[in-house]
Motif scaffolding. Structure first.
Motif, short mmCIF file in Angstrom:
data_model
loop_
_atom_site.label_atom_id
_atom_site.label_comp_id
_atom_site.label_asym_id
_atom_site.label_seq_id
_atom_site.Cartn_x
_atom_site.Cartn_y
_atom_site.Cartn_z
N MET A 1 0.84 -1.19 0.00
CA MET A 1 0.00 0.00 0.00
C MET A 1 0.88 1.25 0.00
O MET A 1 1.83 1.35 0.78
N ARG A 2 0.55 2.18 -0.89
CA ARG A 2 1.33 3.42 -0.99
C ARG A 2 1.19 4.25 0.29
O ARG A 2 0.10 4.37 0.83
N LYS A 3 2.31 4.80 0.75
CA LYS A 3 2.30 5.60 1.97
C LYS A 3 2.59 7.06 1.63
O LYS A 3 3.25 7.37 0.65
N SER A 4 2.11 7.96 2.47
CA SER A 4 2.31 9.40 2.26
C SER A 4 3.61 9.89 2.88
O SER A 4 4.13 10.93 2.50
N GLY A 5 4.11 9.17 3.85
CA GLY A 5 5.29 9.59 4.60
C GLY A 5 4.93 10.09 5.98
O GLY A 5 5.78 10.18 6.86
N ASP A 6 3.65 10.40 6.18
CA ASP A 6 3.21 10.91 7.48
C ASP A 6 2.91 9.79 8.48
O ASP A 6 2.70 10.06 9.67
N GLU A 7 2.86 8.55 8.01
CA GLU A 7 2.54 7.44 8.90
C GLU A 7 3.57 7.34 10.02
O GLU A 7 4.78 7.44 9.78
N LEU A 8 3.07 7.15 11.23
CA LEU A 8 3.95 7.10 12.40
C LEU A 8 4.40 5.68 12.71
O LEU A 8 3.63 4.72 12.55
N ILE A 9 5.64 5.55 13.14
CA ILE A 9 6.16 4.27 13.61
C ILE A 9 5.77 4.17 15.08
O ILE A 9 5.98 5.11 15.86
N THR A 10 5.17 3.04 15.46
CA THR A 10 4.64 2.90 16.82
C THR A 10 5.20 1.68 17.52
O THR A 10 5.74 0.75 16.90
N PHE A 11 5.07 1.69 18.83
CA PHE A 11 5.37 0.52 19.67
C PHE A 11 4.19 0.35 20.63
O PHE A 11 3.88 1.26 21.39
N LYS A 12 3.52 -0.77 20.48
CA LYS A 12 2.32 -1.05 21.28
C LYS A 12 1.29 0.07 21.15
O LYS A 12 0.68 0.50 22.13
N GLY A 13 1.15 0.54 19.92
CA GLY A 13 0.12 1.52 19.63
C GLY A 13 0.50 2.96 19.90
O GLY A 13 -0.27 3.88 19.60
N GLU A 14 1.68 3.20 20.45
CA GLU A 14 2.10 4.56 20.77
C GLU A 14 3.23 5.00 19.85
O GLU A 14 4.18 4.25 19.61
N PRO A 15 3.16 6.24 19.31
CA PRO A 15 4.23 6.74 18.45
C PRO A 15 5.57 6.79 19.18
O PRO A 15 5.62 7.12 20.37
N VAL A 16 6.64 6.43 18.47
CA VAL A 16 7.97 6.46 19.08
C VAL A 16 8.74 7.71 18.66
O VAL A 16 9.92 7.85 19.01
N GLY A 17 8.09 8.60 17.91
CA GLY A 17 8.74 9.86 17.55
C GLY A 17 9.29 9.92 16.14
O GLY A 17 9.95 10.90 15.77
N TYR A 18 9.02 8.87 15.35
CA TYR A 18 9.53 8.84 13.98
C TYR A 18 8.41 8.45 13.02
O TYR A 18 7.44 7.77 13.40
N SER A 19 8.60 8.85 11.78
CA SER A 19 7.59 8.55 10.76
C SER A 19 8.24 7.83 9.58
O SER A 19 9.47 7.70 9.52
N VAL A 20 7.42 7.42 8.63
CA VAL A 20 7.92 6.80 7.41
C VAL A 20 8.82 7.78 6.66
O VAL A 20 9.84 7.40 6.09
N ARG A 21 8.47 9.08 6.70
CA ARG A 21 9.30 10.09 6.03
C ARG A 21 10.70 10.13 6.62
O ARG A 21 11.68 10.34 5.90
N ASP A 22 10.82 9.95 7.94
CA ASP A 22 12.14 9.90 8.57
C ASP A 22 12.95 8.74 8.02
O ASP A 22 14.15 8.87 7.74
N PHE A 23 12.29 7.60 7.84
CA PHE A 23 12.97 6.43 7.28
C PHE A 23 13.40 6.71 5.85
O PHE A 23 14.53 6.41 5.45
N TRP A 24 12.51 7.30 5.05
CA TRP A 24 12.86 7.60 3.66
C TRP A 24 14.06 8.52 3.58
O TRP A 24 14.97 8.31 2.77
#
Length: 199
Positions: A1-24
């Motif tokens: 599925m195409r991502k926008s970059g705004d999707e948040l990386i989470t741990f147990k449902g909580e954001p860890v402070g990084y997004s897909v855009r950070d990974f890119w």
């Protein structure tokens, strides 16, 4: 599925402070990287052909891009144009003592069927090859985002088959002997059409 970059990386449902855009940004910023440069070249060609880039790039397809130009092939069948995109560059992302030799991959492959089995026949699966050369030779000025620093060579696959057989690679010098259409970014679409239907 195409991502926008705004999707948040989470741990147990909580954001860890990084997004897909950070990974890119971390993973995909070096457009001189050999692997990434090849994928970027496909993107450049796709935009020049005005293809839909709202979808998602697919790895491992038999060819890289499909251009919706209905044409009649040698068997009398109407179909779209299958395009193989190859890239090379003089400058690399690592320290170089000398510029890289320009070589493109043209290896024939086996087509994978819907049943997952590969055909016995080795062949080039596309109708057209587009060779993308990032031609900048000064590493201090090497910016792949500047499309005027790229050269594009368009050649019908049948010409490669005729002249190169089962050859796996081709140098720039050897490619030029085949008289490909040498064009700039804005002329890629016209060159693809010309290579299929003629002048």
């Amino acid at each position: 599925m195409r991502k926008s970059g705004d999707e948040l990386i989470t741990f147990k449902g909580e954001p860890v402070g990084y997004s897909v855009r950070d990974f890119w940004s971390w993973n995909c910023s070096d457009l001189l990287d050999n692997t990434l440069r090849g994928e970027y070249a496909e993107f450049i060609v796709a935009t020049a052909l005005k293809l839909d880039i709202l979808g998602q790039r697919v790895n491992w397809d038999p060819w890289d891009l499909t251009y919706p130009l209905a044409w009649v092939d040698a068997t009398g069948s109407r179909k779209d144009v299958r395009i193989e995109v190859k890239s090379s560059a003089y400058c690399q992302s690592w320290h170089q003592r000398r510029l890289s030799k320009i070589v493109f991959g043209i290896k024939p492959t086996r087509l994978q069927g819907e049943d997952g089995r590969y055909s016995e026949e080795m062949r080039r699966q596309s109708d057209v090859y587009i060779f993308c050369l990032f031609a900048e030779k000064d590493s201090g000025k090497a910016n792949p985002l500047q499309l005027e620093r790229w050269e594009f060579y368009v050649l019908p696959t049948c010409k490669l088959n005729e002249c190169c057989g089962e050859q796996k690679t081709i140098t720039l010098a050897a490619l030029l002997k085949l008289n490909p259409l040498k064009i700039a970014y804005h002329s890629i679409e016209a060159a693809v059409i010309r290579s299929i239907v003629g002048p």
